[in-house]
Design an enzyme around this catalytic site. Structure first.
Site, PDB file in Angstrom:
ATOM      1  CG  HIS A  17     -39.190 -11.002 -52.824  1.00 16.10           C
ATOM      2  ND1 HIS A  17     -39.170 -12.200 -53.347  1.00 16.10           N
ATOM      3  CD2 HIS A  17     -40.172 -10.337 -53.324  1.00 16.10           C
ATOM      4  CE1 HIS A  17     -40.150 -12.381 -54.460  1.00 16.10           C
ATOM      5  NE2 HIS A  17     -40.750 -10.953 -54.411  1.00 16.10           N
ATOM      6  CD  GLU A  86     -44.652  -6.033 -57.534  1.00 22.70           C
ATOM      7  OE1 GLU A  86     -44.814  -5.117 -57.635  1.00 22.70           O
ATOM      8  OE2 GLU A  86     -43.993  -7.138 -57.900  1.00 22.70           O
TER       9      GLU A  86
END
Length: 201
Positions: A17, A86
């Site tokens: 990202h 994550e």
């Protein structure tokens, strides 16, 4: 399939990202749903020309907004895949490695526990499922996710241990390509910066 035809191979394209306030300050960011910075949005938009000429069979994203918005700004409508979230940092969420090392010298996520978070085995198990699914489907899969989860995903694609993800540094809003060379899992491109050329449409 005739003897002259090659079996369909699988490619895994990884995109971290764009920048967030926490990534800029090196804070561990897992479950906290931080937004992209203005620069992060610009970085995500800059991915569009790099990836638009590539034919993807499917696009997956972490459910975190920083990954989803990066995918959308890059021109994709991804399927949400929980397994690519994550690494859960538990009590270390929102603090830096430097801060952690004030009480746990030499700490790294690769070598030490994360109290209240995930173990390396847990992270590896869910990313193994991603590898298995991408390989079973074949073709080209694009994944928008996070630094540590993508590094573990690369290691597992290559048949390495979770801790070997430590050697795959990955910057915000870059893409990397994993594939196979005559049955051998390989890195085709890694950490390609803005302005780099996307390979093979």
């Amino acid at each position: 399939m005739s003897a002259e035809q090659e079996p369909e191979t699988a490619e895994l394209w990884l995109v971290r990202h764009g920048e967030t306030e926490w990534s800029r300050s090196w804070k561990h960011t897992s479950v906290t749903d931080v937004e992209l910075t203005d620069l992060g949005r610009e970085q995500a938009e800059a991915l569009r020309p790099q990836l638009s000429g590539v034919r993807f069979d499917r696009v997956w994203s972490s459910p975190r907004r920083r990954a989803l918005v990066t995918a959308e700004l890059a021109g994709f409508e991804p399927e949400v895949v929980e397994d690519v979230v994550e690494w859960n940092y538990g009590e270390y969420e929102g603090i830096t490695t430097q801060q952690i090392r004030q009480t746990v010298p030499d700490w790294t996520v690769w070598s030490h526990p994360t109290p209240g978070g995930e173990t390396a085995e847990q992270v590896g198990a869910r990313l193994d499922r991603v590898v298995e699914r991408a390989r079973s489907l074949g073709g080209r899969t694009l994944v928008f996710a996070h630094a540590h989860s993508l590094r573990v995903l690369a290691a597992r694609w290559l048949g390495l241990e979770v801790a070997d993800g430590r050697v795959f540094a990955i910057d915000t809003a870059t893409y990397s390509v994993l594939g196979d060379d005559r049955g051998q899992p390989v890195v085709q491109q890694w950490n390609v910066q803005q302005g780099g050329r996307a390979s093979r449409a």
